[in-house]
Design an enzyme around this catalytic site. Structure first.
Site, mmCIF file in Angstrom:
data_model
loop_
_atom_site.group_PDB
_atom_site.id
_atom_site.type_symbol
_atom_site.label_atom_id
_atom_site.label_comp_id
_atom_site.label_asym_id
_atom_site.label_seq_id
_atom_site.Cartn_x
_atom_site.Cartn_y
_atom_site.Cartn_z
ATOM 1 N N GLU A 229 -23.807 -33.834 3.874
ATOM 2 C CA GLU A 229 -24.428 -32.916 4.843
ATOM 3 C C GLU A 229 -25.854 -33.412 5.025
ATOM 4 O OE1 GLU A 229 -26.839 -30.720 5.746
ATOM 5 O OE2 GLU A 229 -26.024 -28.696 5.824
ATOM 6 N N CYS A 263 -31.799 -27.728 7.934
ATOM 7 C CA CYS A 263 -31.054 -28.694 8.737
ATOM 8 C C CYS A 263 -30.462 -28.045 9.984
ATOM 9 C CB CYS A 263 -29.932 -29.313 7.906
ATOM 10 S SG CYS A 263 -30.510 -30.321 6.534
#
Length: 458
Positions: A229, A263
């Site tokens: 990720e 993010c």
């Protein structure tokens, strides 16, 4: 022996140091995890669930102390830090309740008398974690991995050693089997050897694109699975038929949670030209009301950036974007005084070739871009190396149709992009590989074993 330093980003002062593991201690942890797996893989789901539920209960019972660790080590505002502890506990409880159904054996018709796929644990799994959500990301990795029957090694970011130690102690306090969940206080340069160790079967990594490439290549060289990720430059599209007030409220929140160090934050705000000026005014009003300050203060909305180098890079991105012709009606100036604070900043008139549109901006920087219509909005949203998540503000039916055109792993329509234990999350392109959370996430670190039972059907 090397020491990991915890620096308070509010003051810039060193708080304490934690000694990194010696080679002998690391070997003991690896051996202990392998030993724990031998029994844990045979444990009933109910026995695994008890450990996770007990850990969750401990977190809820000690929320103030655990939240304070995040506030002190990486500057998360205390209200947000409490919410993160609650969310981590929820993740543990969710998998304790649902892992068995997520991993239920699947019967598949073939020429066999019976054939099916069963999901078996892999072994010892390494989780490499960043600093920006120390508790949530640890449990996003550990809860499904443990409930699937694996053992976990956690290599947390060296800047949050106190959080990492506290997470490891939660499992000890809950009576988890020795070695089942192990905190590895290690220097980053020693992680490759852990990935290569024969007892480690797979790796979960959350962090930078550069780091993800190193982790993935190291794991691949050993024929080991990895889930990544990585970064994002998430678009939030606002079309003319959107509820502009609600869109401004939600996009403002998305952009400034954790001082913008997320993010999945809204990083490129793409607005249809006919409502652009009205939306910018609404967003400016909301951003200007936010209080920047001491993250331990209950009234603070935006705390400091986690590290000095991160703040310097953020200011570079803002400066280069303004120099290229963007406007900065709010923020953009480095404040004086201690700590790594950066003001809430609004950039408008940003075009696709500018720095703030091409790079991931990890801070409280709202970047607004104007487009003529839906087609240009989708084209611009997809014009990035990243593909983590996107938000769309428009009529519901139109938003659902647009989701099919967006190159991201996750789309929120008239709502905030978030991670949820019930739903899979992850990216495409340079935002990552694989999925975490939901039924899809728990199946990343299992062996989907096909079983064929004879004789052949007549």
């Amino acid at each position: 022996m090397t020491k990991l330093r915890s620096i308070n980003p509010t003051t810039g002062a060193v708080q304490y140091e934690v000694e990194a593991l010696s080679d002998d201690a690391l070997e003991q942890h690896l051996a202990g995890a392998q030993s724990a797996f031998a029994d844990w893989k045979l444990a009933r789901f109910s026995d695994r669930a008890k450990v996770l539920n007990d850990v969750a209960a401990l977190m809820r019972g000690d929320i103030e102390n655990l939240a304070r660790l995040m506030t002190d080590e990486m500057g998360k505002p205390i209200r947000e830090a409490r919410g993160e502890v609650e969310k981590a506990a929820w993740c543990a409880e969710h998998y304790a309740e649902h892992a068995e159904s997520y991993l239920a054996t699947e019967q598949i018709v073939s020429d066999a008398s019976q054939s099916y796929v069963q999901y078996r644990p892999l072994g010892v799994i390494l989780g490499i974690l960043p600093w920006n959500a120390p508790f949530w990301l640890a449990f996003r990795f550990a809860a499904p991995t443990l409930m699937a029957g694996n053992a976990c090694l956690m290599k947390h970011d060296p800047h949050v050693p106190g959080c990492a130690e506290a997470i490891g102690q939660l499992f000890e306090r809950a009576g988890a089997p020795a070695g089942l969940f192990v905190n590895l206080p290690l220097e980053t340069e020693r992680v490759a050897d852990v990935i290569r160790d024969r007892r480690v079967q797979a790796v979960s990594y959350t962090g930078s694109e550069r780091g993800g490439g190193i982790v993935a290549s190291t794991a691949a060289a050993e024929i080991k699975h990895s889930v990544l990720e990585l970064g994002g430059s998430d678009p939030a599209i606002v079309l003319a038929d959107a509820d502009l007030e609600k869109a401004a409220d939600t996009i403002c929140l998305s952009r400034i949670i954790n001082a913008g160090q997320s993010c999945i934050a809204a990083k490129r705000i793409i607005v249809e030209s006919s409502v652009h000026d009205d939306f910018v005014e609404l967003l400016h009003e909301r951003l200007a009301r936010l209080k920047l300050g001491d993250p331990s203060d209950e009234a603070t909305d935006v705390g400091p950036i986690a590290r000095a180098d991160l703040r310097e890079n953020l200011h570079r991105q803002v400066g280069e974007t303004v120099a290229a012709g963007a406007l900065c009606p709010l923020g953009g100036e480095l404040p004086e005084g201690d700590g790594y604070f950066y003001p809430v900043t609004l950039l408008t008139g940003v075009t696709r070739e500018m720095t703030a549109a091409r790079e991931e901006t990890f801070g409280p920087i709202a970047v607004v871009m104007k487009v003529a219509d839906e087609d240009e909005a989708v084209e611009l949203a997809n014009d990035t190396d990243y593909g983590l998540a996107a938000a769309v503000w428009t009529r519901t039916e139109r938003g659902v149709a647009m989701a099919n055109r967006l190159e991201t792993g996750q789309v929120a329509i008239n709502g905030i992009v978030k991670t949820d234990p019930r739903l899979p999350s992850g990216g495409i392109k340079r935002s990552g590989i694989g999925r975490e959370l939901g039924p899809h996430g728990i199946r990343e670190f299992v062996n989907a074993q096909q079983v064929w039972v004879g004789p052949v059907k007549a």
